[in-house]
Design a protein around this motif. Structure first.
Motif, mmCIF file in Angstrom:
data_model
loop_
_atom_site.group_PDB
_atom_site.id
_atom_site.type_symbol
_atom_site.label_atom_id
_atom_site.label_comp_id
_atom_site.label_asym_id
_atom_site.label_seq_id
_atom_site.Cartn_x
_atom_site.Cartn_y
_atom_site.Cartn_z
ATOM 1 N N SER A 1 0.861 -1.179 0.000
ATOM 2 C CA SER A 1 0.000 0.000 0.000
ATOM 3 C C SER A 1 0.905 1.240 0.000
ATOM 4 N N ARG A 2 0.699 2.190 0.907
ATOM 5 C CA ARG A 2 1.490 3.420 0.828
ATOM 6 C C ARG A 2 2.817 3.333 1.569
ATOM 7 N N TRP A 3 3.166 2.173 2.056
ATOM 8 C CA TRP A 3 4.386 2.055 2.849
ATOM 9 C C TRP A 3 5.484 1.323 2.101
ATOM 10 N N ILE A 4 6.712 1.615 2.481
ATOM 11 C CA ILE A 4 7.851 0.830 2.018
ATOM 12 C C ILE A 4 8.211 -0.109 3.158
ATOM 13 N N VAL A 5 8.342 -1.373 2.854
ATOM 14 C CA VAL A 5 8.621 -2.357 3.909
ATOM 15 C C VAL A 5 9.849 -3.186 3.546
ATOM 16 N N ASP A 6 10.448 -3.698 4.591
ATOM 17 C CA ASP A 6 11.572 -4.618 4.454
ATOM 18 C C ASP A 6 10.980 -5.991 4.119
ATOM 19 N N GLU A 7 11.431 -6.557 3.019
ATOM 20 C CA GLU A 7 10.825 -7.805 2.550
ATOM 21 C C GLU A 7 10.870 -8.890 3.622
ATOM 22 N N GLU A 8 11.960 -8.944 4.374
ATOM 23 C CA GLU A 8 12.109 -10.037 5.331
ATOM 24 C C GLU A 8 11.225 -9.886 6.556
ATOM 25 N N SER A 9 11.284 -8.726 7.205
ATOM 26 C CA SER A 9 10.533 -8.571 8.457
ATOM 27 C C SER A 9 9.127 -8.049 8.205
ATOM 28 N N GLY A 10 8.893 -7.443 7.056
ATOM 29 C CA GLY A 10 7.603 -6.823 6.792
ATOM 30 C C GLY A 10 7.442 -5.491 7.489
ATOM 31 N N GLY A 11 8.448 -5.073 8.268
ATOM 32 C CA GLY A 11 8.355 -3.810 9.003
ATOM 33 C C GLY A 11 8.593 -2.624 8.093
ATOM 34 N N ARG A 12 8.077 -1.481 8.514
ATOM 35 C CA ARG A 12 8.226 -0.282 7.701
ATOM 36 C C ARG A 12 9.680 0.191 7.674
ATOM 37 N N VAL A 13 10.118 0.640 6.517
ATOM 38 C CA VAL A 13 11.391 1.333 6.382
ATOM 39 C C VAL A 13 11.067 2.723 5.847
ATOM 40 N N LYS A 14 11.261 3.741 6.679
ATOM 41 C CA LYS A 14 10.997 5.111 6.228
ATOM 42 C C LYS A 14 12.275 5.696 5.655
ATOM 43 N N LEU A 15 12.218 6.153 4.415
ATOM 44 C CA LEU A 15 13.399 6.759 3.801
ATOM 45 C C LEU A 15 13.580 8.171 4.345
ATOM 46 N N ALA A 16 14.726 8.415 4.966
ATOM 47 C CA ALA A 16 15.086 9.747 5.465
ATOM 48 C C ALA A 16 16.454 10.044 4.861
ATOM 49 N N CYS A 17 16.427 10.637 3.659
ATOM 50 C CA CYS A 17 17.649 10.699 2.837
ATOM 51 C C CYS A 17 18.147 12.131 2.698
ATOM 52 N N VAL A 18 19.345 12.214 2.159
ATOM 53 C CA VAL A 18 19.874 13.503 1.716
ATOM 54 C C VAL A 18 20.435 13.286 0.309
ATOM 55 N N ASN A 19 20.272 14.291 -0.555
ATOM 56 C CA ASN A 19 20.778 14.180 -1.921
ATOM 57 C C ASN A 19 22.282 14.397 -1.962
ATOM 58 N N LEU A 20 22.918 13.747 -2.913
ATOM 59 C CA LEU A 20 24.352 13.945 -3.147
ATOM 60 C C LEU A 20 24.586 13.903 -4.659
ATOM 61 N N VAL A 21 25.230 14.936 -5.167
ATOM 62 C CA VAL A 21 25.322 15.149 -6.607
ATOM 63 C C VAL A 21 26.511 14.430 -7.242
ATOM 64 N N SER A 22 26.217 13.714 -8.346
ATOM 65 C CA SER A 22 27.259 13.070 -9.169
ATOM 66 C C SER A 22 26.988 13.267 -10.649
ATOM 67 N N HIS A 23 26.169 14.256 -10.984
ATOM 68 C CA HIS A 23 25.723 14.366 -12.380
ATOM 69 C C HIS A 23 26.238 15.608 -13.082
ATOM 70 N N LEU A 24 27.087 16.391 -12.426
ATOM 71 C CA LEU A 24 27.594 17.590 -13.118
ATOM 72 C C LEU A 24 28.688 17.193 -14.116
ATOM 73 N N GLU A 25 29.320 18.169 -14.730
ATOM 74 C CA GLU A 25 30.208 17.907 -15.866
ATOM 75 C C GLU A 25 31.264 16.846 -15.573
ATOM 76 N N SER A 26 31.742 16.790 -14.363
ATOM 77 C CA SER A 26 32.787 15.802 -14.040
ATOM 78 C C SER A 26 32.207 14.395 -13.886
ATOM 79 N N MET A 27 30.903 14.282 -13.630
ATOM 80 C CA MET A 27 30.209 13.002 -13.395
ATOM 81 C C MET A 27 30.802 12.241 -12.208
#
Ligand SMILES: *[C@@H]1O[C@H](CO)[C@@H](O)[C@H](O)[C@H]1NC(C)=O
Ligand SMILES: *[C@@H]1O[C@H](CO)[C@@H](O)[C@H](O)[C@H]1NC(C)=O
Ligand SMILES: *[C@@H]1O[C@H](CO)[C@@H](O)[C@H](O)[C@H]1NC(C)=O
Ligand SMILES: *[C@@H]1O[C@H](CO)[C@@H](O)[C@H](O)[C@H]1NC(C)=O
Length: 544
Positions: free
Chosen positions: A29-55
């Motif tokens: 449904s609207r949740w992301i879960v860990d396949e093994e435990s079935g428990g919720r995994v909430k993504l709490a991320c930060v972006n990191l850039v690798s796409h500028l001219e140097s790649m």
């Protein structure tokens, strides 16, 4: 450890959502879960850039990868959204570059020196091997990784006419894009930290076309899934990731892997032009949140035509120097929305500077968590404000209905209303704030029904009172933002106010009517969001 302790330990892991970096994730449904435990995994991320001219992932000239990864983890994030450019894997002239030759082609010899000092093992890697090494290093620090196809031609994203905006643009050949997705999905199949791939960042521009959106996004999802069935597939909408409304009437054909699909949303202050600079923050927060719910956040709810899916707010952020009026006004509205919806998210951004941006070597990123030297946080207070959102508020599939309760969250301080030795104050959102908001009775009371919050008067601290049917404890949610909580005082409406945090006060409600409020900073000190949660107390934070 005995079985019982082990089960409690597992429950702790699952509620805390800090899985080992090698979990396989699914959607339920609207949740992301860990396949093994079935428990919720909430993504709490930060972006990191690798796409500028140097790649090349930014910052490798400033600090060892391990330091960068450990800093992200120690600040409470559990994942990184790592960007890449299609041409890195589809154009022979880029495929043949090493880290050193890529930087030297841009005359960035001092960046090469910095990498030699901090991450020498990267110098001779091809660009894709370098990206893999970064993902593995993040994984070793306990972080999950989402790979995001940000652009085709490596460059800063995203303008309407930059040739990277929509399928068929100058650099955005759909077949090359599919090949790029397949190549990267395959290359990362054994990099267990990678748990998801976003197909394309911020589709936009004059070529935007729904027929093409369905054709290519479904093909892209199928290509990723075929190459790497272990990753979540993340789809962006139109108009810079601000519009998925069309899905309500016509969901994507999920091609047999519907339990892998996540949608993404971007929301900045400038999503609404300069609106946040002028308007009354109450009116703006109310109207913008309503639009985002209508165009985007509906995806987390079931309807007759749409099955609820996770929503990943994969870009939001502010100038962390605190100098942008519109960013400062918008962020508290955003945080109330994100806490209330308990969405997955990724802050823009981690890097404190770039190898090269706007033709300037070492260009500073003021939205970055790191300072320009990457040796400290630019704004530790802002990062700390995100802490309540790094934990899930809702743990899905809980069998016990009694487990639900409410917390009163104050976005401006990142704290919650809490009881400490009988007094009300603002404190950490973990382990305190045992409130039940009884809308029908218009009372804010402790969840055990014993006491209510009662206003004492303007500029005074509210108290806990055993008398709950008195006008001083008849709270209502007022204002167009639905973020002020008020009682009728003898002269004026009195609102909860966090301006003297950690003290909690009531003061005259401001900006309820004015179209030009004039003091949005003071207003946002009166913003509180009542949030439903069924999260068990997991922290042993001490009440002083
Ligand atoms: C690098 O420097 C050389 C020599 O000064 C110059 O010809 C070339 O245009 C520069 N390249 C870039 C990408 O700035
Ligand atoms: C991934 O690992 C498996 C098992 O170790 C191995 O058989 C396979 O060749 C690896 N694939 C790639 C693309 O490295
Ligand atoms: C969308 O693109 C398709 C072909 O890719 C074209 O047939 C159709 O006319 C376009 N629709 C709009 C509204 O531009
Ligand atoms: C959507 O409906 C499905 C099937 O009835 C149910 O399992 C799920 O919990 C619902 N999701 C939400 C967010 O209401």
């Amino acid at each position: 450890m005995d079985l019982k302790t082990f089960v409690i330990f597992l429950a702790f892991l699952c509620v805390c959502s800090w899985p080992a970096a090698s979990v396989r994730l699914l959607t339920k449904s609207r949740w992301i879960v860990d396949e093994e435990s079935g428990g919720r995994v909430k993504l709490a991320c930060v972006n990191l850039v690798s796409h500028l001219e140097s790649m090349l992932t930014e910052g490798l000239n400033r600090q060892p990868l391990k330091y960068i990864a450990n800093t992200v983890f120690s600040q409470g994030f559990n994942c990184v959204r790592l960007t890449w450019a299609t041409f890195m894997v589809t154009k022979p002239e880029y495929q043949s570059l090493t880290v050193t030759s890529s930087l030297m082609s841009l005359n960035l010899s001092s960046a090469v020196d910095g990498i030699r000092a901090n991450n020498p093992e990267f110098l001779d890697l091809s660009l894709i091997e370098a990206l893999k090494r970064v993902a593995m290093g993040l994984g070793e620090a306990g972080l999950m990784v989402i790979l995001d196809n940000q652009v085709s031609k490596p460059q800063w994203c995203c303008a309407l006419h930059d040739g990277n905006a929509f399928f068929g643009d100058e650099y955005f050949d759909p077949q090359a894009w599919l090949l790029g997705l397949t190549t990267v999905a395959s290359a990362f199949i054994n990099v267990s930290a990678v748990v998801g791939m976003s197909l394309r960042n911020e589709l936009r521009g004059p070529r935007s076309n729904l027929t093409d959106w369905y054709t290519y996004m479904q093909a892209g999802a199928a290509a990723v899934h075929a190459a790497n069935p272990d990753v979540l597939v993340i789809l962006s909408g139109l108009n810079y990731d601000a519009d998925l409304k069309f899905l309500a009437a016509k969901p994507v054909n999920l091609l047999g892997f519907g339990n892998k699909i996540v949608y993404e949303l971007h929301w900045y202050s400038f999503t609404d032009g300069n609106a946040w600079e002028k308007g009354n923050a109450n009116d703006l927060c109310g109207s913008v949140t309503a639009r985002i719910n209508d165009h985007m956040a509906f995806v987390v709810r079931n309807s007759s035509t749409f099955s609820a899916s996770p929503l990943f707010v994969s870009e939001f952020g502010i100038d962390q120097r605190g100098v942008s009026v519109k960013d400062n006004k918008y962020i508290n509205c955003f945080l109330a929305f994100a806490a209330d919806g308990d969405f997955e998210w990724a802050l823009w951004t981690l890097q404190g500077s770039y190898y090269l941006r706007n033709k300037q070597p070492g260009f500073e990123e003021t939205y970055g968590i790191f300072n320009a030297r990457w040796d400290g946080l630019r704004n530790p207070v802002f990062v700390a404000k995100l802490k309540p959102l790094q934990q899930p508020f809702q743990v899905p599939f809980s069998s016990s209905q009694e487990a639900w309760y409410q917390i009163i969250y104050h976005p401006a301080s990142g704290l919650c209303v809490a009881v400490s030795k009988g007094d009300l104050k603002l404190d950490s959102c973990d382990g305190h704030g045992l409130f039940a908001f009884k809308a029908s009775e218009e009372a804010l009371g402790l969840s055990d029904d014993s006491q209510c919050i009662a206003a004492q008067g303007e500029g005074q601290a509210p108290v806990l009172s055993g008398i709950c049917n008195n006008p001083n404890s008849a709270w209502q949610i007022v204002s167009t933002s639905k973020l002020q909580i008020a009682v009728n005082g003898s002269i004026a409406m009195l609102c909860l106010d966090g301006r003297s945090s950690p003290l909690l006060l009531t003061s005259k409600c401001i900006c309820l009517m004015d179209s030009g409020c004039g003091n949005d900073e003071a207003l946002e000190m009166q913003w509180f969001k009542v949030i439903s949660t069924n999260r068990k107390y997991i922290s042993n934070s001490t009440t002083t």
